[in-house]
Design an enzyme around this catalytic site. Structure first.
Site, PDB file in Angstrom:
ATOM      1  N   GLU A  68      42.587  37.770  36.267  1.00 47.09           N
ATOM      2  CA  GLU A  68      42.127  37.447  37.624  1.00 47.09           C
ATOM      3  C   GLU A  68      42.065  35.938  37.870  1.00 47.09           C
ATOM      4  O   GLU A  68      42.246  35.135  36.959  1.00 47.09           O
ATOM      5  CB  GLU A  68      40.765  38.119  37.863  1.00 47.09           C
ATOM      6  CG  GLU A  68      40.884  39.642  37.773  1.00 47.09           C
ATOM      7  CD  GLU A  68      39.594  40.370  38.110  1.00 47.09           C
ATOM      8  OE1 GLU A  68      38.522  39.732  38.191  1.00 47.09           O
ATOM      9  OE2 GLU A  68      39.674  41.600  38.290  1.00 47.09           O
ATOM     10  N   ASN A  69      41.822  35.595  39.132  1.00 47.78           N
ATOM     11  CA  ASN A  69      41.796  34.193  39.539  1.00 47.78           C
ATOM     12  C   ASN A  69      40.749  34.015  40.634  1.00 47.78           C
ATOM     13  O   ASN A  69      40.528  34.939  41.434  1.00 47.78           O
ATOM     14  CB  ASN A  69      43.190  33.792  40.070  1.00 47.78           C
ATOM     15  CG  ASN A  69      43.324  32.300  40.241  1.00 47.78           C
ATOM     16  OD1 ASN A  69      42.879  31.726  41.225  1.00 47.78           O
ATOM     17  ND2 ASN A  69      43.934  31.656  39.272  1.00 47.78           N
ATOM     18  N   ALA A  70      40.148  32.829  40.707  1.00 49.01           N
ATOM     19  CA  ALA A  70      39.159  32.540  41.749  1.00 49.01           C
ATOM     20  C   ALA A  70      39.776  32.722  43.132  1.00 49.01           C
ATOM     21  O   ALA A  70      39.098  33.066  44.100  1.00 49.01           O
ATOM     22  CB  ALA A  70      38.622  31.125  41.587  1.00 49.01           C
ATOM     23  N   CYS A  95      47.797  50.871  40.803  1.00 47.33           N
ATOM     24  CA  CYS A  95      47.882  50.478  42.213  1.00 47.33           C
ATOM     25  C   CYS A  95      49.319  50.629  42.706  1.00 47.33           C
ATOM     26  O   CYS A  95      50.266  50.754  41.919  1.00 47.33           O
ATOM     27  CB  CYS A  95      47.374  49.043  42.407  1.00 47.33           C
ATOM     28  SG  CYS A  95      48.572  47.771  42.007  1.00 47.33           S
ATOM     29  N   GLU A 142      49.307  46.332  34.163  1.00 51.46           N
ATOM     30  CA  GLU A 142      50.635  46.940  34.046  1.00 51.46           C
ATOM     31  C   GLU A 142      51.735  45.904  34.228  1.00 51.46           C
ATOM     32  O   GLU A 142      52.692  45.833  33.465  1.00 51.46           O
ATOM     33  CB  GLU A 142      50.824  48.030  35.114  1.00 51.46           C
ATOM     34  CG  GLU A 142      49.873  49.195  35.014  1.00 51.46           C
ATOM     35  CD  GLU A 142      48.594  48.994  35.799  1.00 51.46           C
ATOM     36  OE1 GLU A 142      48.044  47.865  35.801  1.00 51.46           O
ATOM     37  OE2 GLU A 142      48.132  49.961  36.418  1.00 51.46           O
ATOM     38  N   CYS A 159      47.694  42.561  37.766  1.00 50.65           N
ATOM     39  CA  CYS A 159      47.259  43.799  37.113  1.00 50.65           C
ATOM     40  C   CYS A 159      47.783  43.869  35.678  1.00 50.65           C
ATOM     41  O   CYS A 159      48.803  43.250  35.329  1.00 50.65           O
ATOM     42  CB  CYS A 159      47.787  45.007  37.874  1.00 50.65           C
ATOM     43  SG  CYS A 159      47.055  45.264  39.486  1.00 50.65           S
ATOM     44  N   ASN A 166      44.616  42.909  32.792  1.00 44.76           N
ATOM     45  CA  ASN A 166      44.544  42.233  34.097  1.00 44.76           C
ATOM     46  C   ASN A 166      43.989  40.823  33.933  1.00 44.76           C
ATOM     47  O   ASN A 166      43.085  40.582  33.134  1.00 44.76           O
ATOM     48  CB  ASN A 166      43.739  43.054  35.121  1.00 44.76           C
ATOM     49  CG  ASN A 166      42.347  43.413  34.677  1.00 44.76           C
ATOM     50  OD1 ASN A 166      42.094  43.604  33.497  1.00 44.76           O
ATOM     51  ND2 ASN A 166      41.431  43.516  35.627  1.00 44.76           N
ATOM     52  N   TYR A 188      41.493  35.169  44.673  1.00 48.49           N
ATOM     53  CA  TYR A 188      41.635  36.579  44.275  1.00 48.49           C
ATOM     54  C   TYR A 188      43.057  37.160  44.261  1.00 48.49           C
ATOM     55  O   TYR A 188      43.443  37.817  43.305  1.00 48.49           O
ATOM     56  CB  TYR A 188      40.752  37.475  45.157  1.00 48.49           C
ATOM     57  CG  TYR A 188      39.264  37.312  44.962  1.00 48.49           C
ATOM     58  CD1 TYR A 188      38.740  36.394  44.048  1.00 48.49           C
ATOM     59  CD2 TYR A 188      38.367  38.074  45.699  1.00 48.49           C
ATOM     60  CE1 TYR A 188      37.364  36.242  43.879  1.00 48.49           C
ATOM     61  CE2 TYR A 188      36.993  37.947  45.529  1.00 48.49           C
ATOM     62  CZ  TYR A 188      36.500  37.031  44.623  1.00 48.49           C
ATOM     63  OH  TYR A 188      35.157  36.891  44.454  1.00 48.49           O
ATOM     64  N   CYS A 211      51.930  48.083  41.406  1.00 48.63           N
ATOM     65  CA  CYS A 211      52.367  48.362  40.027  1.00 48.63           C
ATOM     66  C   CYS A 211      53.311  49.554  39.986  1.00 48.63           C
ATOM     67  O   CYS A 211      54.265  49.573  39.207  1.00 48.63           O
ATOM     68  CB  CYS A 211      51.165  48.592  39.123  1.00 48.63           C
ATOM     69  SG  CYS A 211      50.279  47.055  38.762  1.00 48.63           S
TER      70      CYS A 211
HETATM   71  N1  THU Z   1      43.895  46.571  38.265  1.00 55.26           N
HETATM   72  C1  THU Z   1      44.837  46.695  37.287  1.00 55.26           C
HETATM   73  O1  THU Z   1      44.942  45.857  36.382  1.00 55.26           O
HETATM   74  N2  THU Z   1      45.663  47.764  37.359  1.00 55.26           N
HETATM   75  C2  THU Z   1      45.603  48.733  38.312  1.00 55.26           C
HETATM   76  O2  THU Z   1      46.496  49.562  38.383  1.00 55.26           O
HETATM   77  C3  THU Z   1      44.474  48.764  39.235  1.00 55.26           C
HETATM   78  C4  THU Z   1      43.738  47.489  39.367  1.00 55.26           C
HETATM   79  C5  THU Z   1      43.005  45.407  38.214  1.00 55.26           C
HETATM   80  C6  THU Z   1      43.254  44.406  39.300  1.00 55.26           C
HETATM   81  C7  THU Z   1      41.910  43.713  39.368  1.00 55.26           C
HETATM   82  O3  THU Z   1      41.875  42.692  38.377  1.00 55.26           O
HETATM   83  C8  THU Z   1      40.908  44.785  38.970  1.00 55.26           C
HETATM   84  O4  THU Z   1      41.679  45.819  38.351  1.00 55.26           O
HETATM   85  C9  THU Z   1      40.144  45.378  40.135  1.00 55.26           C
HETATM   86  O5  THU Z   1      40.983  45.799  41.132  1.00 55.26           O
END
Ligand code: THU
Length: 160
Positions: A63-65, A111, A74, A72, A61, A67, A114
């Site tokens: 991320e970014n400021a 999630c 996957e 993710c 995963n 959000y 995904c």
């Molecule tokens: N996240 C994933 O990378 N995969 C998932 O299936 C669930 C959530 C990440 C997204 C975010 O960077 C962090 O987990 C918290 O939600």
């Protein structure tokens, strides 16, 4: 009124029960958590894909400021694989998560976004993709994404 039930089959494996190939994939997903960029959630997710020719592609995963812009693990892995190896169906996907100094104890649930992207992989290559959800207490395995997302919206849905 009509009623129907949708069932999914899930197998739970302890590490020693996994095939060598599956264990390798799970280990690759665990290793991929180390490349996660997750300063906001501190939740490090790793994904590893096995292509039909045996190649393993990983992602984590990012991320970014701002959000919602983060991606993710996957989807990072799937999009990377489909860009680099568009002719290769993805036959299996393993996911693992690391937070608070340990791997997630239960099988990490992907999630909904995904799951939809994973479904498109099966639609694109017209073959099932096994999904391995690692948890320190056991790896949950489904033989198709459809088990994780019943009542699917796929390309065919647009033609009806
Ligand atoms: N996240 C994933 O990378 N995969 C998932 O299936 C669930 C959530 C990440 C997204 C975010 O960077 C962090 O987990 C918290 O939600």
């Amino acid at each position: 009124m009509k009623k129907y039930t949708i069932q999914s089959e899930v197998c739970i494996y302890q590490d020693h029960e996994l095939s060598p190939a599956d264990r390798e994939l799970v280990e690759a997903a665990k290793e991929a958590t180390r490349h996660s960029y997750s300063p906001y959630s501190q939740f490090q997710v790793g994904a590893a894909l096995r292509l039909q020719d045996g190649t393993v592609v990983t992602g984590s995963n990012q991320e970014n400021a701002s959000y919602p812009l983060g991606l993710c693990a996957e989807r990072t892995a799937i999009f990377h694989a489909q860009h680099q190896h568009p002719q290769q169906p993805i036959v299996a996907l393993a996911i693992a998560a690391y937070a608070n100094g340990h791997f997630y104890p239960e099988a990490i649930p992907p999630c909904g976004a995904c799951r939809q992207v994973m479904l498109e992989v099966e639609d694109r290559y017209q073959q099932p993709m096994r999904v391995l959800l690692y948890g320190a207490n056991g790896t949950h395995v489904v033989s198709t994404v459809k088990a994780l997302l019943p009542f699917q919206f796929i390309s065919e849905s647009l033609k009806k």
